[in-house]
Design an enzyme around this catalytic site. Sequence first.
Site, PDB file in Angstrom:
ATOM      1  N   ASP A 143      -6.349   1.885   3.789  1.00 22.62           N
ATOM      2  CA  ASP A 143      -4.993   1.437   3.448  1.00 22.62           C
ATOM      3  C   ASP A 143      -4.440   2.194   2.249  1.00 22.62           C
ATOM      4  O   ASP A 143      -3.217   2.353   2.124  1.00 22.62           O
ATOM      5  CB  ASP A 143      -4.995  -0.063   3.120  1.00 22.62           C
ATOM      6  N   GLU A 197      -1.246  -6.744  -3.072  1.00 24.87           N
ATOM      7  CA  GLU A 197      -2.471  -6.073  -3.513  1.00 24.87           C
ATOM      8  C   GLU A 197      -2.482  -5.690  -4.987  1.00 24.87           C
ATOM      9  O   GLU A 197      -3.525  -5.276  -5.509  1.00 24.87           O
ATOM     10  CB  GLU A 197      -2.746  -4.832  -2.663  1.00 24.87           C
ATOM     11  N   HIS A 234       0.836  -1.203   0.000  1.00 22.47           N
ATOM     12  CA  HIS A 234       0.000   0.000   0.000  1.00 22.47           C
ATOM     13  C   HIS A 234       0.875   1.259   0.000  1.00 22.47           C
ATOM     14  O   HIS A 234       0.798   2.104   0.891  1.00 22.47           O
ATOM     15  CB  HIS A 234      -0.947  -0.005   1.205  1.00 22.47           C
TER      16      HIS A 234
END
Length: 370
Positions: free
Chosen positions: A270, A118, A96
Site C-alpha cells: 500500500d 493510516e 496511502h
Amino acid sequence: MKIGVPKEIKNQEHRVGLTPTSVKEYVAQGHNVLVENNAGVGIGANDDSYIDAGAFIKNSASDIFAEAEMIVKVKEPQPSEYKLLRQGQLLYTYLHLAPDPKQTKGLLASGCTAIAYETITDELGGLPLLAPMSEVAGRLSIQAAAHCLEKHNGGEGLLLGGVPGVSPARVVVIGGGVVGTNAAKIAVGMGAEVSILDRSLNRLRDLDNLFKGRIRTLYSTKDRLELEIKESDVVIGSVLIPGASAPKLVSHEMISTMKKGAVLIDVAIDQGGCFETSKATTHDNPTYIVHGVVHYCVTNMPSAVPKTSCHALNNATLRHGLALANHGLQALCDPHLRAGLNIYAGKITNEHVANSLGMEYHSPAKLLAS
C-alpha cells in the site's frame, strides 16, 4: 452533519465504511447517514439492516457525494470518486498517498479535506486506525504464504509446518511491528521456523519475551538480511514509515539468490512495497513470478475476510469519525486526529507524503489557524 457511505469500488473490496452498528451511533448523536444501495452486502449487511439503524438508502454514489458533508470509506477514492469530491467536503478513509501521485493530485484539485486513517496517532505514538488492519494483514500473510508454497501455485511444494521427520518452512519476517508480530504468531502456530529482523533492540527484546524462545530475533543489517533472504522459504515484508513510501530493503540481487519457488509477501505494498520487484496486485490475480520467486502483493489483503476486518476497522475509526461529525474542523484541535490530515484546501499537510512525492508541505496547524 450528513454522513455519506458509498459502496467500495476498488477491485474485490468487500468492506464498507460504516457497519449498521456504527450508523446507529452516528444517528444517536443527531447525524443523518446516507448509505449507497447494497454497500454492505460484502459483510452480510443488507439495506434493511441499515434502515433499521436509522440510515437513508441512496441509489448511487453520485447522490451520496452530492449530498454528504463527510464521506466515510475504507479504501482510497478511485478516479471516478475523487472527481465527485468538492471543496470543503470531509473525506475520512485510508489514503496511502505517498506512492500515488495521481490520487494526490485529484484530491488536491477537489479542494476536499482528506483525513487518512493510516496517519492518525495515539498517546503512545502508535497508529490506532492502522493497527487492526495490520493485525489482519499480518495473520493473512501466512495463510497466503502457505497457499503460495503449494506446487500448483508456483511454490516449492513445501508444507509450511512440515511433518515429523521433515523440516518445516523457514519464514523470515522483516519488521517487528504489528504486521510482523501477527505474522509470526500464525507462522509459529502452524509449526514454521520463524525469524524476525528489526533494528530496534528494545523491540527484539519484547518479541523474545513474547514468543519465549520459539522464534529467532535478529538485528537487521545488510549482511544478515542477505543471508536470511537466501536461506528462506517465505519472506514477509512488513516495514512501515508512517505516511511515507516504504523503503526498498530487498533488492533484485537478493531475490535472485533465493530458492526457486520461494515466496515473498509484501504487506507494505500500500505504501509502495519494500521489495524492489514488488508491483501491486489484486485478489483476482494475486501473484506473479520474478527470478523464480512467487510474489504476493495484494493492496487490500484484509478485504479477503471482510466480516472480520470491517468490524475491527469500525471499532477503531468510530471515535474520531464521531468527533469530526460532531465538531467539524474544530475536531482537528486534537493533535492525534490532526496527524491524520493529509490534504487541506488544495495543499499537502503531511510532511512524509510531501517528501515522498517531491511536493510542497504545508503545516496543518498554520493552515487551520488561518
